[in-house]
Design a protein around this motif. Structure first.
Motif, mmCIF file in Angstrom:
data_model
loop_
_atom_site.group_PDB
_atom_site.id
_atom_site.type_symbol
_atom_site.label_atom_id
_atom_site.label_comp_id
_atom_site.label_asym_id
_atom_site.label_seq_id
_atom_site.Cartn_x
_atom_site.Cartn_y
_atom_site.Cartn_z
ATOM 1 N N LEU B 116 67.935 62.718 64.409
ATOM 2 C CA LEU B 116 66.609 62.560 63.862
ATOM 3 C C LEU B 116 66.342 60.924 63.230
ATOM 4 N N HIS B 117 66.984 60.067 63.606
ATOM 5 C CA HIS B 117 67.265 58.604 62.483
ATOM 6 C C HIS B 117 65.290 58.286 63.830
ATOM 7 N N MET B 118 66.525 58.637 65.144
ATOM 8 C CA MET B 118 65.014 58.202 66.265
ATOM 9 C C MET B 118 63.797 58.369 66.364
ATOM 10 N N ARG B 119 64.229 60.094 65.845
ATOM 11 C CA ARG B 119 62.548 60.884 66.273
ATOM 12 C C ARG B 119 61.538 59.740 64.533
ATOM 13 N N GLU B 120 62.551 59.722 63.360
ATOM 14 C CA GLU B 120 61.923 58.789 62.410
ATOM 15 C C GLU B 120 61.756 57.372 62.942
ATOM 16 N N SER B 121 62.343 56.777 63.554
ATOM 17 C CA SER B 121 61.667 55.931 63.894
ATOM 18 C C SER B 121 60.605 55.202 64.588
ATOM 19 N N THR B 122 60.632 56.186 65.762
ATOM 20 C CA THR B 122 59.568 56.302 66.683
ATOM 21 C C THR B 122 57.931 56.632 66.255
ATOM 22 N N ALA B 123 58.299 57.491 65.090
ATOM 23 C CA ALA B 123 57.019 57.443 63.961
ATOM 24 C C ALA B 123 56.887 56.612 63.146
ATOM 25 N N THR B 124 57.390 55.783 62.469
ATOM 26 C CA THR B 124 57.986 54.773 61.485
ATOM 27 C C THR B 124 57.045 53.416 62.663
ATOM 28 N N GLY B 125 57.083 53.842 63.764
ATOM 29 C CA GLY B 125 56.554 51.884 64.743
ATOM 30 C C GLY B 125 55.680 52.398 64.892
#
Lengths: 193, 193
Positions: B116-125
């Motif tokens: 989930l953290h990987m998913r968030e960091s993609t969206a945030t980037g």
């Protein structure tokens, strides 16, 4: 007999979704799906000889469910454009699950002709809904007459795909109400005054 | 010693990308990646004890490469807004590969806190690049003074994510030149006359 077969396939697809949702697409195997469905791997192979068949069918079923939901609006006389387009956004648990399955199978794309086809059909599906919606005889007359739909359809499809993608990440940067407001602002700008 | 360790990790991440690109994320296993890198599974486990660690590091590296490319524009005095934003679109082989890895890892999201953290960091980037670009002192003065950036940043980020997603499907519905024209039209509308 045919109905039983179709029902069995649908049950197996549901088992695939459950595995994807709980453990990710990397955990999908004939064995894991058979266990989830309470079948032997042999019985599963009888219906889907290989994992690729199982994945392709699961995605088809997501697309069918989704198309049935979108098509409802197409048959209305005066459909609500926003309600129609919001079918494409993961705003409830059902659509979030569909989106997870879709993303998982989209991500497999590029590795085989079958996987690439799944990727194409996902991208195409969003365009088709946008096309049907903007051209609908109950909607088109309310839009600006100078709109070039061959430009507006891919533009709308891209915005919706991006909102869906960002929503699925569930960050504070794009809460659901902001996504809906951005989409509404976009469609309002297409309307005739 | 530390450099060797970092280099080994980068080589292993490159092996992960190759497996993902050729066979899809479902084919990633410690054994497959070790074989791709010409290592024993035991040596690989010494660096990455579990597949989740390997996937997380691979995504971090995609984000680092991408950030380094985007950051270049941030340090320019008068950056070209379109060139900057186009870093986010899969318009060449390098960025298509990065996008494939990103999508594969994004698709795993929701299955564990790490995923989930990987998913968030993609969206945030994507949001961060849009924020840096629109607020850049060489760009902001050229934009309309009445813009509400807290609205424009998520709107731009969603459009870019959607264009990237559609481009990755490589359908005739959104050829690369149309995607760039849609993005240019969007940014043109942000500019002061």
């Amino acid at each position: 007999m045919l109905i039983d077969h179709d029902q069995r396939r649908a049950e197996l697809a549901a088992a695939v979704w459950k595995v994807i949702q709980r453990k990710g697409v990397t955990a999908v195997s004939l064995r894991a799906v058979a266990a989830e469905a309470g079948l032997s791997t042999g019985s599963l192979r009888h219906v889907f000889p290989a994992k690729a068949d199982l994945l392709a069918f699961s995605m088809q079923l997501v697309h069918q469910r989704f198309s049935a939901r979108a098509e409802k609006h197409n048959t209305e006389q005066n459909p609500d454009l926003m309600a129609w387009l919001c079918e494409l956004l993961p705003l409830d648990d059902e659509r979030r699950l569909e989106m997870d399955v879709n993303l998982a199978l989209f991500a497999e794309g590029g590795t085989s002709p079958q996987a690439l086809h799944m990727r194409e059909s996902t991208a195409t599906g969003v365009h088709e809904v946008c096309r049907h919606a903007l051209r609908h005889p109950g909607i088109r007359p309310h839009l600006r007459s100078d709109l070039d739909l061959s430009w507006e359809i891919p533009r709308l499809a891209a915005l919706i795909d991006g909102l869906a993608f960002q929503l699925q990440a569930r960050t504070a940067l794009l809460p659901p109400d902001l996504a809906v407001r951005i989409l509404r602002d976009h469609t309002d700008a297409l309307r005739a005054n």
